[in-house]
Design an enzyme around this catalytic site. Structure first.
Site, short mmCIF file in Angstrom:
data_model
loop_
_atom_site.label_atom_id
_atom_site.label_comp_id
_atom_site.label_asym_id
_atom_site.label_seq_id
_atom_site.Cartn_x
_atom_site.Cartn_y
_atom_site.Cartn_z
N ASP A 139 -3.33 7.99 7.53
CA ASP A 139 -5.04 7.00 8.39
C ASP A 139 -4.03 6.21 9.32
O ASP A 139 -2.38 6.91 10.25
CB ASP A 139 -4.66 6.15 7.62
CG ASP A 139 -4.47 5.38 6.87
OD1 ASP A 139 -3.06 5.25 6.97
OD2 ASP A 139 -4.70 5.24 5.64
N SER A 158 1.28 -1.23 -0.11
CA SER A 158 0.27 -0.04 0.30
C SER A 158 0.31 1.28 0.37
O SER A 158 0.34 2.56 -0.37
CB SER A 158 -0.41 0.15 1.14
OG SER A 158 -0.36 -0.56 2.63
N HIS A 169 -0.26 4.74 7.34
CA HIS A 169 -0.02 4.97 5.98
C HIS A 169 0.41 7.08 6.17
O HIS A 169 -0.37 7.56 6.48
CB HIS A 169 -0.77 5.21 5.12
CG HIS A 169 -1.30 4.09 4.44
ND1 HIS A 169 -1.98 3.45 4.82
CD2 HIS A 169 -0.59 2.71 4.08
CE1 HIS A 169 -2.25 1.99 4.60
NE2 HIS A 169 -1.44 1.91 4.08
#
Length: 357
Positions: A320, A37, A323
């Site tokens: 978040d 991610s 990340h």
């Protein structure tokens, strides 16, 4: 009509229209991106998965403020690197690249939730593990070989390849003992060795398929993420989960050793290590909030859809609960490309890697 316009804008942004102030010719003919991610730019959008972020407020600081599937408020570190390399467009995700081989400049294969081990992240639903990313890469280069004949391999030898993966093998595998057996079977040192064996096999395949300039990102200190602190609790006297960070550093040490072995074994190639964990973030860089997220998060640590994020985003380390913000990604990408401290890269940074003949 409005939906059509938004779709066109989204396609243009994903494909990367709009870099400014870059050189007319990129420093490498193409750029291949593998990872999780931290690098995903939309590969998970069409999957049945909780690990996808093609909704606001993700992308609030990306061009036009449209969410593309990047796990950030803006650009990722690989976006920054692509810009430093002189690419005029962002490197497209796999499916978009398949549609535009006639103007090929590289592919982003990265997938949120993906790991080195195939079983990593299975509770998240769909994701493209490293094994499958390598298969997708073989599809791409097979088509390039068909289009360009014997010239394809010579081009692939000159391209840049970056890999930033392994985070989920800890977050969504080893440190979830109620759902995965890995921590019951292996000590942290044994588990790191297992990951490196799998990683080494994939890098061998990558080399066989033409990779000669490869940058491997070490793992960050994931024990300092708001999510892991919330789950495990910070270690007494520390702001982070120390046993998680200790396990990560074992992996990083083994990855550095792997880089040295690969360089000794393949004298016609160059591998380098990017020291994510060593790039310290301080108040002198403008950061004020180090241990909480900028957006309102769901129970899984991702942003709540359509929620309003903090306004001072450049002061936050975390977007978040997992990340980094674009502000952090900008530092990581910049220092990976041109190291600011000797420890940022071993044996060389990306700016020197791409110049090696």
């Amino acid at each position: 009509m409005r939906d059509v316009i938004i779709s066109i804008l989204l396609f243009m942004i994903i494909c990367g229209f709009g870099f400014e102030g870059v050189s007319s010719k990129p420093q490498v003919p193409c750029y291949f991106i593998f990872g999780d991610s931290l690098s995903d730019n939309g590969n998970n959008n069409g999957l049945i998965s909780t690990a996808k972020v093609n909704y606001s407020p993700y992308g609030v600081d990306f061009p036009a403020g449209i969410p593309t599937g990047r796990f950030s408020n803006g650009r990722t570190a690989v976006d920054i690197i692509a810009q430093k390399l002189g690419f005029k467009r962002y490197i497209p995700p796999f499916k978009e690249a398949m549609k535009s081989l006639h103007k090929f400049k590289g592919v982003n294969y990265a997938s949120g939730g993906a790991g080195i081990l195939p079983e990593t992240g299975r509770l998240l639903g769909g994701r493209v593990c490293l094994n499958q990313q390598m298969k997708n890469h073989k599809i791409i280069i097979s088509k390039l070989a068909f289009k360009n004949g014997g010239k394809a391999m010579a081009v692939l030898n000159k391209c840049l390849y970056t890999m930033n993966i392994g985070n989920n093998d800890y977050i969504n595998n080893y440190f979830m003992p109620e759902d995965y057996i890995s921590s019951h079977l292996y000590t942290p040192r044994q588990y790191a060795a297992l990951l490196i064996r799998h990683y080494s096999h994939q890098l061998k395949i990558l080399y066989q398929n033409g990779a000669r300039k490869v940058a491997l990102f070490g793992l960050g200190l994931i024990g300092c993420t708001p999510a892991e602190i919330a789950i495990h609790g910070a270690t007494n006297g520390s702001a982070c989960v120390d046993n998680i960070n200790a396990a990560v550093l074992i992996f990083n040490d083994k990855l550095i050793s792997l880089v040295d072995k690969l360089n000794a074994r393949h004298t016609d190639a160059n591998f380098t290590y990017i020291n994510n964990a060593g790039m310290q973030l301080t108040t002198s860089q403008g950061f004020k909030v180090f241990n909480s997220s900028c957006c309102k998060v769901r129970s899984d640590g991702l942003c709540q859809a359509a929620s309003s994020p903090c306004k001072n985003r450049s002061e936050y380390v975390f977007w978040d609960s997992f990340h980094p913000t674009e502000a952090v990604n900008a530092i990581t990408g910049r220092r990976a490309y041109l190291k600011e401290e000797s420890s940022d890269a071993h044996p060389m940074d990306i700016s020197h890697l791409v110049k090696v003949q």
